[in-house]
Scaffold this motif. Structure first.
Motif, short mmCIF file in Angstrom:
data_model
loop_
_atom_site.label_atom_id
_atom_site.label_comp_id
_atom_site.label_asym_id
_atom_site.label_seq_id
_atom_site.Cartn_x
_atom_site.Cartn_y
_atom_site.Cartn_z
N LEU A 157 -1.56 7.17 2.78
CA LEU A 157 -0.47 6.67 3.61
C LEU A 157 0.77 7.55 3.45
CD1 LEU A 157 0.37 4.37 5.53
CD2 LEU A 157 1.30 3.20 3.54
N GLY A 158 1.02 7.94 2.20
CA GLY A 158 2.17 8.79 1.93
C GLY A 158 2.09 10.09 2.71
N ARG A 159 0.91 10.66 2.79
CA ARG A 159 0.75 11.93 3.51
C ARG A 159 1.00 11.76 5.00
NH1 ARG A 159 -4.26 13.87 0.46
NH2 ARG A 159 -5.32 13.57 2.44
N ILE A 160 0.46 10.66 5.56
CA ILE A 160 0.66 10.41 6.99
C ILE A 160 2.15 10.24 7.28
CG2 ILE A 160 0.23 8.81 8.89
CD1 ILE A 160 -2.45 8.16 7.58
N LEU A 161 2.81 9.42 6.47
CA LEU A 161 4.24 9.16 6.70
C LEU A 161 5.06 10.43 6.53
CD1 LEU A 161 4.76 5.65 5.07
CD2 LEU A 161 4.77 6.24 7.49
N ALA A 162 4.66 11.28 5.59
CA ALA A 162 5.39 12.54 5.39
C ALA A 162 5.31 13.39 6.65
CB ALA A 162 4.83 13.30 4.19
N LEU A 173 -1.42 15.91 10.97
CA LEU A 173 -1.24 17.10 10.13
C LEU A 173 -0.95 16.69 8.68
CD1 LEU A 173 0.80 19.50 12.43
CD2 LEU A 173 -1.59 19.70 11.73
N GLY A 174 -0.15 15.63 8.54
CA GLY A 174 0.15 15.14 7.19
C GLY A 174 -1.11 14.63 6.51
N LEU A 175 -1.91 13.89 7.26
CA LEU A 175 -3.16 13.33 6.72
C LEU A 175 -4.11 14.43 6.29
CD1 LEU A 175 -4.93 10.83 6.28
CD2 LEU A 175 -5.72 11.07 8.64
N SER A 176 -4.14 15.51 7.06
CA SER A 176 -5.09 16.57 6.76
C SER A 176 -4.71 17.34 5.50
CB SER A 176 -5.17 17.53 7.95
OG SER A 176 -3.96 18.25 8.06
N GLY A 177 -3.63 16.94 4.88
CA GLY A 177 -3.32 17.51 3.58
C GLY A 177 -2.53 18.80 3.59
N PHE A 193 0.80 -1.23 0.00
CA PHE A 193 0.00 0.00 0.00
C PHE A 193 0.83 1.27 0.00
CE2 PHE A 193 -2.33 -3.30 2.43
CZ PHE A 193 -3.33 -3.54 1.50
N GLY A 194 2.14 1.15 -0.14
CA GLY A 194 3.01 2.30 -0.03
C GLY A 194 2.71 3.40 -1.04
N ASP A 246 10.19 7.35 4.01
CA ASP A 246 9.10 6.54 4.56
C ASP A 246 9.65 5.44 5.45
OD1 ASP A 246 7.28 8.08 3.27
OD2 ASP A 246 6.74 6.61 1.73
N SER A 247 10.72 4.78 5.00
CA SER A 247 11.32 3.72 5.81
C SER A 247 11.77 4.26 7.16
CB SER A 247 12.53 3.11 5.09
OG SER A 247 12.15 2.58 3.85
N PHE A 248 12.36 5.45 7.12
CA PHE A 248 12.78 6.09 8.37
C PHE A 248 11.59 6.30 9.30
CE2 PHE A 248 13.37 10.10 10.73
CZ PHE A 248 14.40 9.70 11.56
#
Lengths: 189, 175
Positions: free
Chosen positions: A118-123, B169-173, A112-113, B49-51
Motif C-alpha cells: 500500500l505504501g508503494r502505491i500511495l507513494a 508505477l509505485g506498485l511495480s517497485g 493496513f497503512g 499518504d494522507s494527501f
C-alpha cells in the motif's frame, strides 16, 4: 452609485431543499479532481438554476473567500435559494458522502497503512498528485507573469519563499502580504 | 485537559481555515508544519499518504483534514478537524454572500480580488514544493512528478488516469 434596486431576476427555477441536497450530493461524488465542472453542468446546463453569468459571479466570490472554493460555493448557492437552511442543506449534500467514504479510507489506512504494498502505491500516487499541483501553479502563473500588474510575480514569490523556504506560519505570511498586495492592486487601477 | 488532542486540533484548523485563500492546496504547508513539525501528530510519510488518499477520494480536497483528525483521535478527531476547517469559513461565506452583490462594481472589491490572486498562487506553489520534498525522495518519483506536471499542463486529461499510472508505477517497485 450602482446601489440601485436589484432588477427582478429572470426566469429562475427554485429548487426545493431536498433537490438542493441531492444535487450537491451527486456533484460531490462525481467530482474527482475538482467538483467545479460538475457543479456547473448540473446548475447551469441541466437544472437551469442559474445563468452562466450568475454562476461565474457566484463562483468568483467563492474563490476569493478563504476555504475551499466548492465548499464556499455550496454555501453561497444554497443561501441564495433557501437562506440559512438552504446553505446548510447544500453543504451537507456536498460534504456528507465524501466524509463517509474518506472515514472508511482512514479506518483502512489505520489498519493496513504499514503494509509495504500500500505504501508503494500511495507513494506513486503522491508523486503524480504533486505533478498535478505543479501544473495548476503553472496554469495560474501564466497570465500573471505575462500581463496584469508588475508587482504580482514579486508578491507570489514572496509568499512562496515565506511559507516554503523560511517556513513561517501561513497566517503570518498572509497578514503581511495580503494588505500589501491589495494596496498595490488598488493603486494600479 | 492539556492532553486532549481535540483542543489543538480544533484551534489550529479553525485558525488556518480563515487564511486558506486558495483552498486546501494553499493550506498544505501550514498543515504539514503543524501536524508533522510542531505537534508531531504524524510523520512525513503519513502526511504524504494522507494527501494521496484525499486526492483520490471524491469531494473537496480539504477532506485531508478529516484524515489527519482521524489519525490523531479517531472518529471524534475526524469530526472535530472537519468542523474546525469548514465551520468558520462557511459562516463567513454565508454572511458575505448576503451583502456581496451590492458591491459588484466597487473599486475596493476589485482590488481585493486582484490582490489575493498572487498571494494564493505563491501559497499553492509552496504546497507543491513542500509535498515534492516529502514525496520525491528518489529520481524515479521526481520523474513521475515531472512527467505528470507536463501532461496535466498540456492536456485536459482526467487526473484520475495520472493517479492510476502513478499508483501502478509505485506498485511495480520503482520508487
Amino acid at each position: 452609485m450602482s446601489d440601485s434596486v436589484a432588477p427582478p431576476r429572470s426566469v429562475v427555477i427554485r429548487p426545493s431543499l431536498l433537490e438542493l441536497f441531492r444535487a450537491f450530493a451527486v456533484v460531490s461524488v462525481s467530482g474527482f479532481g475538482g467538483a467545479l465542472p460538475w457543479a456547473r453542468r448540473m446548475i447551469v446546463d441541466q437544472r437551469g438554476w442559474m445563468t452562466a453569468e450568475e454562476f461565474n459571479e457566484a463562483f468568483a466570490l467563492s474563490q476569493f473567500l478563504p476555504g475551499p472554493n466548492v465548499v464556499n460555493f455550496s454555501v453561497v448557492f444554497g443561501s441564495r435559494f433557501g437562506g440559512a437552511a438552504g446553505a446548510a442543506v447544500a453543504l451537507a449534500g456536498l460534504m456528507g458522502p465524501p466524509l463517509i467514504i474518506v472515514t472508511i479510507l482512514a479506518f483502512l489506512y489505520a489498519q493496513f497503512g504499514e503494509l509495504e504494498l500500500l505504501g508503494r502505491i500511495l507513494a506513486g500516487i503522491t508523486a503524480a498528485a504533486v505533478g498535478l499541483l505543479i501544473a495548476v501553479v503553472a496554469k495560474m502563473a501564466a497570465p500573471l507573469f505575462r500581463k496584469r500588474w508588475d508587482w504580482a510575480p514579486l508578491i507570489a514569490i514572496a509568499a512562496f519563499v515565506g511559507v516554503a523556504i523560511i517556513q513561517w506560519p501561513l497566517p503570518l505570511v498572509f497578514v503581511v502580504l495580503a494588505p500589501i498586495s491589495i494596496a498595490l492592486a488598488w493603486m494600479r487601477r | 485537559m492539556n492532553d486532549n488532542p481535540l483542543v489543538p486540533l480544533f484551534g489550529y484548523f479553525a485558525l488556518l481555515s480563515l487564511f486558506a485563500v486558495g483552498g486546501a492546496n494553499a493550506a498544505i504547508p501550514e498543515m504539514h508544519r503543524i501536524a508533522v513539525d510542531v505537534m508531531h501528530w504524524m510523520n512525513d510519510r503519513q502526511f504524504a499518504d494522507s494527501f494521496a488518499i484525499a486526492q483520490i477520494s471524491p469531494g473537496p480536497n480539504i477532506i485531508i483534514v478529516t484524515l489527519i483528525g482521524y489519525h490523531v483521535a479517531g472518529l471524534a478527531g475526524a469530526a472535530v478537524a472537519t468542523v474546525a476547517m469548514c465551520g468558520p469559513t462557511c459562516v463567513f461565506a454565508f454572511l458575505v454572500a448576503r451583502t456581496w452583490d451590492h458591491f459588484k462594481e466597487a473599486r475596493w472589491r476589485i482590488a481585493i480580488q486582484a490582490g489575493l490572486v498572487p498571494v494564493s498562487l505563491g501559497l499553492i506553489a509552496a504546497s507543491a514544493f513542500v509535498l515534492a520534498r516529502s514525496a520525491d525522495h528518489n529520481i524515479y518519483a521526481a520523474l513521475i512528478t515531472a512527467v505528470t506536471a507536463i501532461v496535466a499542463f498540456a492536456t485536459r486529461i482526467n487526473p484520475l488516469w495520472l493517479f492510476a499510472v502513478g499508483g501502478v508505477l509505485g506498485l511495480s517497485g520503482w520508487l
